[in-house]
Write a protein that holds these residues in place. Structure first.
Motif: not given
Length: 457
Positions: A237, A239, A242, A345, A349
């Motif tokens: 993933w 950062p 998405r 996540v 965020e």
């Protein structure tokens, strides 16, 4: 210099050449975050010499710390006195093709071992994503790959020989000294020095790789299904986006109908130029100008391309890593893996952090090794990384450590974490068994250092 020349006699006693009066040197690990500035180094050329060297140093009250290639991010390999290198102990000493077993000296690098096995028509069942470590270092710290049916590298060990602090050599397997075997496969270099290792390999096989971009939420939702229905699954993933890069790898016979290997040019472009040169430039730009990190993350994620290919297993499992970073990885029960990632996540965020390096997610089968991060449970691994010196590292890593701790997460032994023996004792059902074995095999703490004092007590 041969073994007969590598020791000298002082007052009638054979003494390692670096025990007294030898030049001192400095040492850095691969990431550059661990160092020792006043180190004496011994590098025995045979197992017999290794045993004599350890015994002589222990008799002299010297501390000995074995080290591989320094790919651990923790201080596990930092020597206080004498550093023991196994660079010369890198030979294959026995091959049993019928049982697909090989015995090797423990200082062999995985890159050398993988190519030697290929020439024998063999391959290791699973590997981590780099192959620059020594076998001893990779086993001792719990190196693993991915795949719900497959354990870490240490699960492929079927016998080992350990040099103890008194210089004696202990052979261990499931039948011979099984209590030591259960612990020494992930022994942290705290019980003795791995001298030789017998590995259970298998006939050489190929891996069909399917890689491509995806969306984070969809990848999380299907991860359990993908892990159960594919041999080797992982994803990264990015950062501040998405977006993810997914990898679905399937084991196939060498003679099966399968996609071709990547051309040399495509392999260089994808796995060297883009993954190292360009990615290194992105990380470097983010370090120099922090506000660039978030827009560059979006650019990196949008540049992902799909590809499908196949090759001999070790060429798919591993890839070069030349961009320096610092890493923390937590092993959590499989059933909590995606919840841990979702919370991570959310924290990223909600923060002002600037994270330039993707988060890696993998899975592995339960095993029965005393201090393996997967002991007793199927495991999801969540690994976070930052550029060296990142001002956000401590807060970011602390966030993962706290989230994983809520579900009994265990830190990778070679990657950064803040836990001590009191907490680790709660995370490992047989922690006390390991400590008792250490007391028996190394009561004088010949192989200790400050890091082991913290994590083992």
């Amino acid at each position: 210099m041969r073994a007969s020349q590598a020791t000298r006699t002082v007052a009638g006693k054979r003494t390692p050449p670096t025990a007294d009066g030898a030049p001192r040197t400095e040492w850095r690990n691969w990431a550059g975050n661990q160092r020792a500035d006043d180190v004496q180094v011994v590098a025995p050329r045979t197992v017999d010499e290794l045993a004599r060297t350890v015994a002589d140093l222990a008799d002299a009250g010297r501390g000995v710390r074995p080290i591989g290639t320094g790919h651990s991010f923790t201080a596990i390999g930092v020597p206080h006195d004498v550093q023991l290198r196994l660079d010369h102990l890198d030979a294959i000493t026995a091959v049993d093709l019928e049982r697909a077993q090989v015995t090797v000296e423990a200082g062999i690098r995985l890159s050398v071992l993988n190519r030697a096995l290929e020439t024998l028509g063999l391959g290791l069942t699973n590997l981590g994503d780099i192959e620059e470590q020594t076998l001893a270092g990779a086993i001792s710290t719990g190196t693993h790959g991915t795949g719900l049916r497959f354990g870490g590298l240490a699960t492929q060990v079927c016998a080992l020989e350990l040099v103890l602090a008194d210089g004696s050599r202990l052979t261990c397997s499931a039948q011979e000294n099984p209590d030591v075997f259960a612990a020494a496969r992930v022994g942290l270099g705290a019980l003795g020095v791995l001298a030789t290792v017998t590995l259970q390999a298998e006939p050489a096989f190929a891996v069909r790789a399917r890689e491509g971009g995806g969306r984070l939420d969809e990848t999380i939702e299907r991860f359990d299904h993908d892990a159960a229905t594919h041999d080797h699954v992982e994803f990264y993933w990015f950062p501040h986006t998405r977006s993810v890069l997914t990898k679905h790898n399937t084991r196939v016979a060498l003679d099966a109908d399968r996609p071709p290997a990547l051309s040399r040019r495509r392999a260089w472009w994808d796995d060297d130029f883009l993954s190292n040169t360009v990615f290194g430039a992105v990380v470097g730009a983010g370090r120099r100008v922090p506000p660039l990190v978030r827009p560059l993350a979006r650019v990196s994620a949008s540049a992902l391309g799909d590809r499908e290919f196949s090759d001999v297993s070790h060429r798919v499992f591993t890839s070069p890593r030349r961009v320096r970073f610092e890493e923390m990885e937590y092993a959590v029960p499989r059933e909590h893996g995606m919840a841990v990632l979702r919370e991570l996540v959310r924290r990223v965020e909600a923060s002002r952090w600037r994270i330039a390096v993707p988060v890696e997610v993998r899975v592995a089968a339960a095993d029965d090794i005393t201090l393996s991060t997967a002991t007793g449970r199927d495991t999801v691994y969540v690994a976070v990384h930052t550029a060296p010196g990142s001002p956000d590292r401590d807060a970011y890593f602390a966030a993962l450590e706290g989230i994983a701790g809520e579900v009994g997460g265990r830190p990778h032994w070679g990657k950064l974490h803040g836990l001590d023996a009191a907490t680790l004792r709660e995370r490992y059902p047989r922690f006390e068994d390991f400590l008792a074995l250490r007391d028996r095999l190394d009561p004088g703490r010949t192989f200790g250092n400050s890091h082991l004092e913290r994590v083992l007590g």
